[in-house]
Enzyme design. Sequence first.
Site, mmCIF file in Angstrom:
data_model
loop_
_atom_site.group_PDB
_atom_site.id
_atom_site.type_symbol
_atom_site.label_atom_id
_atom_site.label_comp_id
_atom_site.label_asym_id
_atom_site.label_seq_id
_atom_site.Cartn_x
_atom_site.Cartn_y
_atom_site.Cartn_z
ATOM 1 N N LYS A 135 0.813 -1.238 0.065
ATOM 2 C CA LYS A 135 -0.235 -0.240 -0.060
ATOM 3 C C LYS A 135 0.789 1.148 -0.087
ATOM 4 C CE LYS A 135 -3.848 1.990 2.445
ATOM 5 N NZ LYS A 135 -4.404 1.668 3.922
ATOM 6 N N LYS A 182 -9.427 -13.626 8.830
ATOM 7 C CA LYS A 182 -10.626 -14.250 9.527
ATOM 8 C C LYS A 182 -11.949 -13.350 9.536
ATOM 9 C CE LYS A 182 -7.250 -13.122 12.358
ATOM 10 N NZ LYS A 182 -6.097 -13.528 12.842
ATOM 11 N N GLU A 221 -7.086 -21.539 5.232
ATOM 12 C CA GLU A 221 -6.364 -22.426 6.473
ATOM 13 C C GLU A 221 -5.845 -21.270 7.730
ATOM 14 O OE1 GLU A 221 -6.852 -25.743 6.928
ATOM 15 O OE2 GLU A 221 -6.687 -24.981 8.939
ATOM 16 N N VAL A 228 -7.874 -19.338 10.769
ATOM 17 C CA VAL A 228 -8.068 -20.115 11.768
ATOM 18 C C VAL A 228 -7.093 -20.832 12.684
ATOM 19 C CG1 VAL A 228 -9.737 -21.695 12.963
ATOM 20 C CG2 VAL A 228 -10.440 -20.339 10.725
ATOM 21 N N GLY A 251 -3.932 -20.184 12.682
ATOM 22 C CA GLY A 251 -2.437 -20.317 12.153
ATOM 23 C C GLY A 251 -2.273 -21.511 11.503
ATOM 24 N N GLY A 265 5.657 -8.472 21.473
ATOM 25 C CA GLY A 265 4.838 -8.818 19.994
ATOM 26 C C GLY A 265 3.726 -9.895 19.822
ATOM 27 N N LYS A 297 -13.178 -16.758 14.162
ATOM 28 C CA LYS A 297 -12.653 -18.101 13.623
ATOM 29 C C LYS A 297 -13.697 -19.342 14.046
ATOM 30 C CE LYS A 297 -8.004 -16.555 14.771
ATOM 31 N NZ LYS A 297 -6.970 -16.211 15.859
ATOM 32 N N GLY A 341 1.932 -15.366 13.647
ATOM 33 C CA GLY A 341 3.486 -15.317 13.510
ATOM 34 C C GLY A 341 3.548 -15.429 12.200
#
Length: 425
Positions: free
Chosen positions: A47, A105, A129, A132, A134, A187, A205, A303
């Site tokens: 962006k 999600k 996949e 939901v 990870g 984080g 989820k 992550g």
Amino acid sequence: MSKPSPTNPAPPTRIGLIGFGCVGQGLYDILQRHPEAGFTVARIAVKNPTKLRPLPAGRFEFHADDLLDDPTLDLLVEVIDDADEAFRLVSRALRQGRRVVTANKAMVARHLPELIALQREFGGTLLYEAAVCGSIPVVRTLDSYFAQEPLLQVSGIFNGSSNYVLTRMREADSDYAEALAEAQAQGFAETDPTLDMAAFDPRSKAVILAAHACGLLLDPDAVLNLGIENVSAADIRYAAERGKKLKVVAILQPLPGGGATVYVTPQFVDADSPLYAVEREFNGVVVDAEFAGQHFWRGRGAGGHPTGSAVLADLVALRHGFRYAYAKLPAETALTAEVPDLELEVYLRSAPAELRRALGLTDVSEQLSAPGFTYDYAVGYVRLSQLHRYRDALRAGGTFVARTGRVRPVVAQPAPQLETALAAD
Ligand SMILES: NC(=O)c1ccc[n+]([C@@H]2O[C@H](COP(=O)([O-])OP(=O)(O)OC[C@H]3O[C@@H](n4cnc5c(N)ncnc54)[C@H](OP(=O)(O)O)[C@@H]3O)[C@@H](O)[C@H]2O)c1
């Protein structure tokens, strides 16, 4: 053209990558490290033209629609952080009959009926996949492996940020603000923690899984989500004294006559539950199936690499022509706002008297309150629909609610009337 062989390998599958943040970079790194997977990131759209990037500037462009219009791209990956724009891009790609992977999600939960209808009408495919839990392969497993088997329950810890905060509160005997600040510094939580801590993220989820596990397309707003913004060290201690841990647990409970009850709230989890040992930023999913029995996964729900791993799995699946069967969904893909009611046993702490009356807490089995005492609670039954109705009042009033895990059918009596002074949401 000659057929691919060991000496004449197939050309890599060309990917158009939209978004190069945490997930986009995670996927890119995985594909760079494993060229044998046979994917090449041919074009990348982002962006902000002035942002510093870890790759040469020439690798980036700023109009995602140009990637959609490029027929040389075999597969599209949408991993941007703007749900409305993600829906515009993904639905446009599906109208072109494209094959797309998304991790968004909130977008999928809100627009699943349209996304399914577009795939059926234009022949494209959407896989999600990564949206939901990870790296836990739950969507495809529910959709394919459990396509026909009746499920008794799907439950889980679907949000690593709130799980991290609850874990640290227990380990360090810290309060919510302290544990949240630590999660943010590590984080594991966003600067604006609302989506995670107020359980909007795990609700999305749960709504996605309801389509695959229960054949239900739920309006996310119809699903109760109670979070942990009002949790205190006293609540964590209450759990520990009883040999339990507090977790934010999503429940999907298919009902024998059709439909399902779905809700996400804090819950006191017993030591014999597989979710008891799911700590810190980890997610956990428990599937109780009629014939297969109980399955349990624990894994990383977020992550760059774990989420990138789920996107890679979807890319491979797309290359093999996989699409979700939605075997339990009826042919008509309409959204439903109907979540059947239940009575849940809850621990209600710091609920003002009028709110407690309005909720209609019954069969109180335990309570503590004394003048001048700041810690007051009661344990009793309340209707799911009443908790949903007063969700915002509970949140705003500083009340903490956790389920004990006991449920029962609604006892036939009218729901308590609204208190005049109390606004329902
Ligand atoms: N992070 C996770 O662990 C995780 C886990 C599961 C699912 N997800 C989901 O994955 C998606 C991406 O999350 P993230 O954490 O990777 O986000 P992020 O780190 O904030 O990165 C977002 C990326 O999207 C780009 N972007 C935003 N609007 C765009 C547009 N209109 N056109 C092109 N690019 C655009 C941004 O561009 P700039 O670089 O120019 O700002 C940035 O590169 C979200 O839907 C999230 O919910 C994330």
